[in-house]
Design a protein around this motif. Structure first.
Motif, PDB file in Angstrom:
ATOM      1  N   PHE A 155      -9.432  37.873  93.622  1.00  0.00           N
ATOM      2  CA  PHE A 155     -10.553  37.371  94.433  1.00  0.00           C
ATOM      3  C   PHE A 155     -10.819  38.223  95.540  1.00  0.00           C
ATOM      4  O   PHE A 155      -9.955  39.008  96.029  1.00  0.00           O
ATOM      5  CB  PHE A 155     -10.496  35.934  94.847  1.00  0.00           C
ATOM      6  N   THR A 156     -11.948  38.113  96.110  1.00  0.00           N
ATOM      7  CA  THR A 156     -12.165  38.851  97.596  1.00  0.00           C
ATOM      8  C   THR A 156     -12.576  38.017  99.002  1.00  0.00           C
ATOM      9  O   THR A 156     -13.102  36.798  98.641  1.00  0.00           O
ATOM     10  CB  THR A 156     -13.679  39.588  97.333  1.00  0.00           C
ATOM     11  N   ILE A 157     -11.913  38.229  99.683  1.00  0.00           N
ATOM     12  CA  ILE A 157     -11.921  37.456 101.046  1.00  0.00           C
ATOM     13  C   ILE A 157     -12.980  38.226 101.716  1.00  0.00           C
ATOM     14  O   ILE A 157     -12.849  39.367 102.126  1.00  0.00           O
ATOM     15  CB  ILE A 157     -10.723  37.460 101.773  1.00  0.00           C
ATOM     16  N   ILE A 158     -13.913  37.283 102.126  1.00  0.00           N
ATOM     17  CA  ILE A 158     -15.017  38.211 102.913  1.00  0.00           C
ATOM     18  C   ILE A 158     -15.426  37.912 104.128  1.00  0.00           C
ATOM     19  O   ILE A 158     -16.150  38.667 104.989  1.00  0.00           O
ATOM     20  CB  ILE A 158     -16.556  37.770 102.193  1.00  0.00           C
ATOM     21  N   ASN A 159     -14.512  37.076 104.912  1.00  0.00           N
ATOM     22  CA  ASN A 159     -14.717  36.834 106.333  1.00  0.00           C
ATOM     23  C   ASN A 159     -13.430  37.741 107.009  1.00  0.00           C
ATOM     24  O   ASN A 159     -13.338  37.100 108.316  1.00  0.00           O
ATOM     25  CB  ASN A 159     -14.565  35.262 106.647  1.00  0.00           C
ATOM     26  N   TYR A 160     -12.855  38.468 106.564  1.00  0.00           N
ATOM     27  CA  TYR A 160     -11.676  39.367 107.122  1.00  0.00           C
ATOM     28  C   TYR A 160     -12.123  40.745 106.653  1.00  0.00           C
ATOM     29  O   TYR A 160     -12.383  41.058 105.702  1.00  0.00           O
ATOM     30  CB  TYR A 160     -10.448  39.005 106.922  1.00  0.00           C
ATOM     31  N   ASN A 161     -11.686  41.724 107.750  1.00  0.00           N
ATOM     32  CA  ASN A 161     -11.780  43.007 107.360  1.00  0.00           C
ATOM     33  C   ASN A 161     -10.264  43.705 107.030  1.00  0.00           C
ATOM     34  O   ASN A 161      -9.452  43.551 107.705  1.00  0.00           O
ATOM     35  CB  ASN A 161     -12.476  43.910 108.430  1.00  0.00           C
ATOM     36  N   PHE A 162     -10.444  44.559 106.033  1.00  0.00           N
ATOM     37  CA  PHE A 162      -9.109  45.148 105.849  1.00  0.00           C
ATOM     38  C   PHE A 162      -8.704  46.160 106.853  1.00  0.00           C
ATOM     39  O   PHE A 162      -9.526  46.919 107.407  1.00  0.00           O
ATOM     40  CB  PHE A 162      -9.380  46.134 104.403  1.00  0.00           C
ATOM     41  N   THR A 163      -7.707  46.271 107.246  1.00  0.00           N
ATOM     42  CA  THR A 163      -6.695  47.371 108.185  1.00  0.00           C
ATOM     43  C   THR A 163      -5.759  47.933 107.610  1.00  0.00           C
ATOM     44  O   THR A 163      -5.263  47.764 106.548  1.00  0.00           O
ATOM     45  CB  THR A 163      -6.350  46.348 109.465  1.00  0.00           C
ATOM     46  N   ASP A 164      -5.639  49.110 108.260  1.00  0.00           N
ATOM     47  CA  ASP A 164      -4.283  49.746 107.911  1.00  0.00           C
ATOM     48  C   ASP A 164      -3.012  49.260 107.748  1.00  0.00           C
ATOM     49  O   ASP A 164      -2.298  49.618 106.846  1.00  0.00           O
ATOM     50  CB  ASP A 164      -4.195  51.044 108.978  1.00  0.00           C
ATOM     51  N   GLU A 165      -2.833  48.198 108.581  1.00  0.00           N
ATOM     52  CA  GLU A 165      -1.745  47.566 108.535  1.00  0.00           C
ATOM     53  C   GLU A 165      -1.206  46.678 107.232  1.00  0.00           C
ATOM     54  O   GLU A 165      -0.257  46.647 106.822  1.00  0.00           O
ATOM     55  CB  GLU A 165      -1.510  46.655 109.767  1.00  0.00           C
ATOM     56  N   LEU A 166      -2.215  46.476 106.547  1.00  0.00           N
ATOM     57  CA  LEU A 166      -2.537  45.509 105.379  1.00  0.00           C
ATOM     58  C   LEU A 166      -2.091  46.362 104.193  1.00  0.00           C
ATOM     59  O   LEU A 166      -1.662  45.875 103.112  1.00  0.00           O
ATOM     60  CB  LEU A 166      -3.828  44.883 104.933  1.00  0.00           C
ATOM     61  N   GLN A 167      -1.869  47.650 104.357  1.00  0.00           N
ATOM     62  CA  GLN A 167      -1.262  48.770 103.349  1.00  0.00           C
ATOM     63  C   GLN A 167       0.042  48.940 103.378  1.00  0.00           C
ATOM     64  O   GLN A 167       0.720  49.330 102.630  1.00  0.00           O
ATOM     65  CB  GLN A 167      -2.039  50.155 103.807  1.00  0.00           C
ATOM     66  N   ILE A 168       0.692  48.221 104.401  1.00  0.00           N
ATOM     67  CA  ILE A 168       2.081  48.292 104.700  1.00  0.00           C
ATOM     68  C   ILE A 168       2.827  46.841 104.214  1.00  0.00           C
ATOM     69  O   ILE A 168       2.763  45.815 105.406  1.00  0.00           O
ATOM     70  CB  ILE A 168       2.487  48.671 106.092  1.00  0.00           C
ATOM     71  N   PRO A 169       3.438  46.488 103.337  1.00  0.00           N
ATOM     72  CA  PRO A 169       4.053  45.370 102.878  1.00  0.00           C
ATOM     73  C   PRO A 169       5.126  44.843 103.970  1.00  0.00           C
ATOM     74  O   PRO A 169       5.487  43.800 104.035  1.00  0.00           O
ATOM     75  CB  PRO A 169       4.718  45.413 101.604  1.00  0.00           C
ATOM     76  N   SER A 170       5.827  45.683 104.644  1.00  0.00           N
ATOM     77  CA  SER A 170       6.576  45.437 105.763  1.00  0.00           C
ATOM     78  C   SER A 170       6.126  45.009 106.903  1.00  0.00           C
ATOM     79  O   SER A 170       6.997  44.559 107.909  1.00  0.00           O
ATOM     80  CB  SER A 170       7.900  46.619 106.079  1.00  0.00           C
ATOM     81  N   SER A 171       4.855  45.303 107.192  1.00  0.00           N
ATOM     82  CA  SER A 171       3.898  45.038 108.629  1.00  0.00           C
ATOM     83  C   SER A 171       3.964  43.466 108.882  1.00  0.00           C
ATOM     84  O   SER A 171       3.699  42.756 107.854  1.00  0.00           O
ATOM     85  CB  SER A 171       2.732  45.679 108.557  1.00  0.00           C
ATOM     86  N   PRO A 172       4.061  43.087 110.106  1.00  0.00           N
ATOM     87  CA  PRO A 172       3.818  41.848 110.426  1.00  0.00           C
ATOM     88  C   PRO A 172       2.240  40.985 109.810  1.00  0.00           C
ATOM     89  O   PRO A 172       2.060  40.187 109.490  1.00  0.00           O
ATOM     90  CB  PRO A 172       3.786  41.714 111.942  1.00  0.00           C
TER      91      PRO A 172
END
Length: 321
Positions: A244-261
């Motif tokens: 599914f797609t979440i439409i009320n948030y924007n993808f950020t570079d940090e979300l590409q890193i599973p170890s990021s907070p």
């Protein structure tokens, strides 16, 4: 048409030219007994049955707006008047401002069916609340920048009041828009957070934050939730891929890193919502766990695998309920 199952509208949003953009999900059965369906076939059928992408029932369509899973064809030019270039507004093209708006309704009777997004009761209530929020901000002091509000969820943490979680979007324009201004406008137009049209509100329940701020309010994963991350498919499980797609948030570079907070906050919150969804559904006895396999750009596209143990329930577990 033998392969067609159904279509569902996912969202409606405003374009910069004040048109209405519709996102829909259409399902088909691919089998050897019927014509194979792919995105090109769907595109051409839509084109043929809307008179070259011009009319859909009472609606007039933008001929160059149709995309099917990314597939798009450039339409042939017609005898249209030449387009006169306009000076570009430097603020145009910037991503909309998004705010989480949550509050509690005290006179909406508690009913578990109300919290299922597929129920008619939920859909009716969410449409009414969305209409009232759009009217509120559409007639507010910041109406020039307002785009739309949409209800994200209805819930009842205390089993009494109904909590509304909505997302409201505004253009980035010359007029200042922030959570303080949104909160003041909400209070001014709801009699100090007491009434929203026919709904009575808990005056202490209003909370407005930027959408990106929500991740900081998510509690860290519990030991049990961390254990779920390493649970694998068990023998006899029924496994379903749920995307599914979440439409009320924007993808950020940090979300590409599973170890990021940021990734941990987002995935923890999504897993909690999925567990809450299935544990309050007719599949609660057979549901085991959902695993998030990836987050990707496009607002935020979520890919998961959800596991069910059919031996725990007499109700069949099917991909379409």
């Amino acid at each position: 048409n033998a392969a067609f199952t159904d279509c569902k509208v996912i969202s409606l949003s405003a374009t910069e030219s004040k048109k209405t953009k519709a996102y829909a999900n259409c399902s088909f059965n691919n089998n050897s007994a019927a014509q194979q369906v792919d995105r090109v076939t769907v595109y051409h059928q839509f084109n043929y049955n809307t008179e070259n992408i011009t009319d859909l029932g009472p609606y007039s369509l933008d001929r160059d707006s149709l995309y099917v899973n990314g597939y798009h064809e450039i339409t042939s030019p017609t005898n249209e008047l030449p387009v006169v270039p306009e000076e570009q507004n430097p603020l145009e093209g910037q991503k909309p401002l998004c705010f989480n708006v949550s509050f509690a309704i005290t006179n909406l009777p508690y009913n578990p069916v109300l919290f299922s997004s597929t129920s008619l009761l939920y859909q009716s209530a969410s449409r009414t609340i969305t209409h009232q929020l759009n009217a509120l901000y559409g007639n507010s002091n910041i109406n020039a920048e307002f785009l739309e509000c949409t209800v994200i969820s209805l819930s009842s943490p205390n089993g009494v009041n109904v909590k509304v979680q909505a997302a409201c979007f505004f253009k980035t324009g010359p007029q200042k828009v922030d959570n303080v201004i949104l909160k003041q406008d909400f209070r001014d137009r709801t009699n100090n957070t007491s009434t929203l049209a026919t709904y009575k509100l808990d005056s202490n329940s209003l909370l407005i934050t930027g959408c990106e701020e929500l991740k900081s309010t998510v509690e860290p994963a519990t030991p049990a939730e961390r254990d779920h991350l390493i649970i694998s498919e068990q023998q006899g499980d029924l496994t379903f891929q749920v995307n599914f797609t979440i439409i009320n948030y924007n993808f950020t570079d940090e979300l590409q890193i599973p170890s990021s907070p940021e990734y941990e906050h987002m995935t923890t919150n999504i897993m909690r919502q999925l567990s809450r969804l299935f544990e309050n559904s007719t599949l609660k006895d057979s549901y085991r766990v959902c695993h998030i396999t990836s987050l990707s750009p496009g607002s935020i596209k979520v890919s998961t695998f959800c596991y069910f143990d059919p031996s725990k329930s007499t109700r069949p577990v099917l991909s379409k309920g």
